[in-house]
Motif scaffolding. Structure first.
Motif, short mmCIF file in Angstrom:
data_model
loop_
_atom_site.label_atom_id
_atom_site.label_comp_id
_atom_site.label_asym_id
_atom_site.label_seq_id
_atom_site.Cartn_x
_atom_site.Cartn_y
_atom_site.Cartn_z
N PHE A 1 37.20 44.92 43.72
CA PHE A 1 37.37 43.85 44.18
C PHE A 1 37.25 43.10 43.11
N VAL A 2 36.03 43.32 42.36
CA VAL A 2 36.00 42.58 41.07
C VAL A 2 36.57 41.93 39.56
N PRO A 3 37.20 43.25 39.29
CA PRO A 3 38.61 42.33 38.20
C PRO A 3 39.70 41.57 39.17
N LEU A 4 39.75 41.82 40.14
CA LEU A 4 41.65 41.10 40.64
C LEU A 4 40.72 39.52 40.73
N THR A 5 39.18 39.58 41.36
CA THR A 5 39.01 37.91 41.71
C THR A 5 39.03 37.52 40.48
N LEU A 6 38.42 37.97 39.27
CA LEU A 6 38.61 37.17 37.74
C LEU A 6 40.02 37.59 37.23
N GLY A 7 40.89 37.82 37.40
CA GLY A 7 42.30 37.93 37.25
C GLY A 7 42.57 37.06 37.96
N PHE B 1 38.22 38.38 47.58
CA PHE B 1 36.37 37.59 47.41
C PHE B 1 35.35 38.01 48.21
N ALA B 2 36.35 37.85 49.52
CA ALA B 2 35.50 38.29 50.99
C ALA B 2 34.72 39.58 50.20
N VAL B 3 35.78 40.64 50.60
CA VAL B 3 35.19 41.94 50.53
C VAL B 3 34.54 42.65 49.47
N GLY B 4 34.64 41.69 48.27
CA GLY B 4 33.98 41.70 46.57
C GLY B 4 32.60 41.41 46.74
N VAL B 5 31.79 40.29 47.48
CA VAL B 5 31.02 40.09 47.94
C VAL B 5 30.30 40.89 48.40
N ALA B 6 30.71 41.27 49.30
CA ALA B 6 30.05 42.47 50.59
C ALA B 6 29.41 43.80 49.31
N THR B 7 30.40 44.67 48.86
CA THR B 7 29.77 45.51 48.06
C THR B 7 28.66 45.00 47.11
N GLY B 8 28.76 43.87 46.39
CA GLY B 8 28.64 43.53 45.02
C GLY B 8 26.53 43.43 45.90
N ALA C 1 46.55 49.92 35.93
CA ALA C 1 45.57 49.23 36.16
C ALA C 1 44.29 49.55 36.75
N TYR C 2 44.44 49.67 37.43
CA TYR C 2 42.88 49.41 38.41
C TYR C 2 42.03 50.67 38.13
N LEU C 3 42.93 52.30 37.42
CA LEU C 3 42.51 53.23 36.83
C LEU C 3 42.33 52.86 35.20
N ALA C 4 42.68 52.16 34.98
CA ALA C 4 42.05 51.82 33.17
C ALA C 4 41.19 51.11 33.78
N GLY C 5 40.75 50.18 34.19
CA GLY C 5 38.83 50.15 34.73
C GLY C 5 38.44 51.44 34.84
N GLN C 6 38.79 51.96 36.11
CA GLN C 6 37.62 52.64 36.52
C GLN C 6 37.51 53.66 35.01
N ALA C 7 38.61 54.12 34.27
CA ALA C 7 38.51 54.89 33.29
C ALA C 7 37.06 53.78 32.31
N VAL D 1 35.85 41.27 30.66
CA VAL D 1 36.47 40.06 32.00
C VAL D 1 38.06 40.15 31.12
N LEU D 2 38.32 39.75 30.30
CA LEU D 2 39.56 40.32 28.95
C LEU D 2 40.52 41.19 29.88
N SER D 3 39.88 42.60 30.14
CA SER D 3 40.71 43.62 30.99
C SER D 3 40.55 43.47 32.63
N SER D 4 39.90 42.08 33.10
CA SER D 4 40.37 42.01 34.32
C SER D 4 41.14 40.76 35.08
N TRP D 5 41.41 39.98 33.85
CA TRP D 5 42.45 39.43 33.37
C TRP D 5 43.87 39.92 33.39
N MET D 6 44.09 41.06 32.63
CA MET D 6 44.95 41.78 32.70
C MET D 6 45.40 42.90 33.85
N LEU D 7 44.53 43.01 34.59
CA LEU D 7 44.59 43.41 35.83
C LEU D 7 45.24 42.65 36.66
N GLY D 8 44.31 41.31 36.52
CA GLY D 8 45.23 40.62 37.98
C GLY D 8 46.43 40.06 36.88
#
Length: 498
Positions: free
Chosen positions: A27-33, A68-75, A427-433, A193-200
């Motif tokens: 959830f976090v990278p999509l929020t930032l992107g 954003f709403a779901v990401g807050v809960a897991t954080g 893109a999600y796979l790259a972030g998790q990796a 953070v820049l990799s999150s922009w990439m995912l977004g």
């Protein structure tokens, strides 16, 4: 105490934390992107006055809000686990680790919470410029939040700005600036953070491609793809540059992690970088690790046995020697506390000197077998290649999108639209990796060289950790499925009518 802790409980606690962290990072990278992309779109609306950009920004803002709403809960669950499952860790370094988390919670989170309401409900109720400021401040709050979380994580990889207090058996912060702005923290922040922009950007392009495949909202889809591709290309290039800087820092601070990433057992000078199998780039690993093509890169066996020259011209200690020094520090701590109870100042000073001399090896005193210091080589090796390979793919992907946009052919290349949709999970796979490389490669350390996971754990029943693991697994999976369902409905509905 350590001997009484069930090793399976340690594994289950690690698994529970990894589960929560990996779900949270969905959830976090999509929020930032999305924060950057929708901010740019609203900026275009304010500058041009064109209602098209307002409509476009509001659509992506809707998807941002769901995520954003779901990401807050897991954080929130993630942070509570430090106190429940890792209480020894929290005690040992809580004075340092707690500071960035407290700042993140008090300042960054409330900053997001304040302006997100204006962003969603303030259209036509506040001025255009104030609403635009609220949109950017919501994104800035999320980014500020990421900064402090990454400061905390970077400190675990590269502990600085602290002093050990034998009276409290805690590490205490002595230099806040060193903790908050360590070179590892700065590099990790920009890389993450820049990799999150990439995912977004990939997400926006993929969803827009879906509209083009459905022959809907052509102008909206092409405009969204252009903005996202510009953000994505910039982000992917900077991510690659910060990745180079990160590799150098890992080589200096965590050589075992680098050796695992390369499956390098016996190092040397002029080392090649392995791509896959027997495909290698000559001299490249030496350059990445030392910024010198002739530089020496230790392998796993070299690190275990020691004896090689360090950059400061001293000889590297073997792991066995470090373990002995760590046990000296632990024993001296016990002597110090006993002497303190007896009021023996001379003995306290002698013990304190031994602690200070050996504190940097403190964590090694809890290691039973030198081989325990070798992380999972297979997982580190392949996760690194997945991350780098996909990073290179996305540079080419964004460049192609912009080229076709320039040629005015973006809506005509149907095969690319399918590729764009398939690129979202990549893109999600790259972030998790990337996080697997960072965290699996650090094992067995909770704090590099200072505290291994077997000494950081809470004393819990294995069954209770197993139960909560499966509860979280079910809860997070339900949340993820719910988010995907709500997003799909929002996407199918499309942008609101002007």
């Amino acid at each position: 105490m350590l001997a009484s802790i069930d090793t399976s409980m340690i594994d289950w606690s690690r698994a529970q934390f990894a589960l929560t962290a990996m779900y949270h990072w969905l959830f976090v990278p999509l929020t930032l992107g999305l924060a950057v992309i929708m901010g740019l779109m609203e900026t275009l609306f304010v500058i041009s006055g064109n209602e098209f950009w307002k409509r476009t920004a509001k659509f992506w803002m809707k998807l941002f809000g769901i995520n954003f709403a779901v990401g807050v809960a897991t954080g929130l669950i993630l942070e509570f686990q430090f106190g429940t499952n890792w209480s020894n860790y929290s005690w040992f370094v809580g004075d340092i680790f707690g500071a960035p988390l407290a700042i993140e919670g008090i300042v960054a989170f409330f900053m997001e919470a304040t302006f997100v309401a204006v962003m969603f409900f303030g259209w036509n109720k506040v001025s255009k410029k104030f609403h635009l400021a609220s949109t950017w401040l919501t994104g800035l709050g999320a980014t500020f939040s990421a900064w402090w979380i990454l400061v905390a994580n970077s400190w675990m990889q590269y502990p600085v700005g602290m002093a050990f207090n034998p009276d409290t058996v805690r590490n205490e912060m002595v230099d806040f600036v060193a903790v908050a702005f360590s070179p590892v923290a700065v590099t990790k922040f920009f890389h993450t953070v820049l990799s999150s922009w990439m995912l977004g950007a990939v997400f926006v392009i993929g969803v827009s491609a879906w509209f083009l495949l459905r022959k809907r909202e052509k102008e909206f889809a092409i405009a969204s793809m252009k903005v996202a591709a510009v953000v994505g290309l910039f982000a992917s290039l900077v991510t690659a540059m910060t990745g180079d800087k990160s590799a150098y820092q890992v080589a200096q601070c965590q050589p075992m992690k680098l050796a695992a990433m390369e499956a390098l057992y016996d190092g040397g000078t002029r080392e090649p970088l392995t791509v896959v199998g027997d495909i290698k780039i000559p001299l490249m690993l030496s350059y990445l690790a030392t910024h010198d093509f002739d530089g020496y890169v230790p392998g796993i066996n070299n690190i275990l046995l020691g004896g090689y020259a360090l950059p400061d011209s001293t000889k590297a200690l073997s792991v066995v020697e470090k373990m002995k020094n760590g046990k000296k520090a632990i024993a001296a701590l016990a002597d110090y506390r006993e002497a303190k109870q007896e009021g023996d100042q001379v003995a306290m000073e002698a013990a304190r000197q031994v602690i200070d001399e050996n504190m940097k090896y403190f964590g090694y005193g809890y290691i039973d077998d030198p081989n325990d210091l070798v992380p999972n080589v297979w997982l580190s090796f392949w996760a690194f290649r997945v991350m780098v390979g996909l990073g290179m793919y996305f540079i080419a992907f964004f460049a192609l999108i912009l080229f076709l946009a320039w040629k005015r052919k973006l809506s005509k290349v149907n095969w690319l639209h399918y590729v764009a949709l398939a690129s979202i999970p990549l893109a999600y796979l790259a972030g998790q990796a990337g996080w697997i490389v960072a965290e699996v490669g650090r094992q067995p350390w909770t704090i590099q060289d200072l505290l291994p996971v077997n000494a950081a754990i809470s004393r819990l029943e294995t069954g209770s950790v197993q139960t909560t693991f499966f509860i979280f697994l079910i809860l997070f999976t339900v949340l993820l499925i719910a988010e995907i369902g709500i997003m799909l409905k929002a996407i199918q509905k499309g942008p609101e009518e002007a």
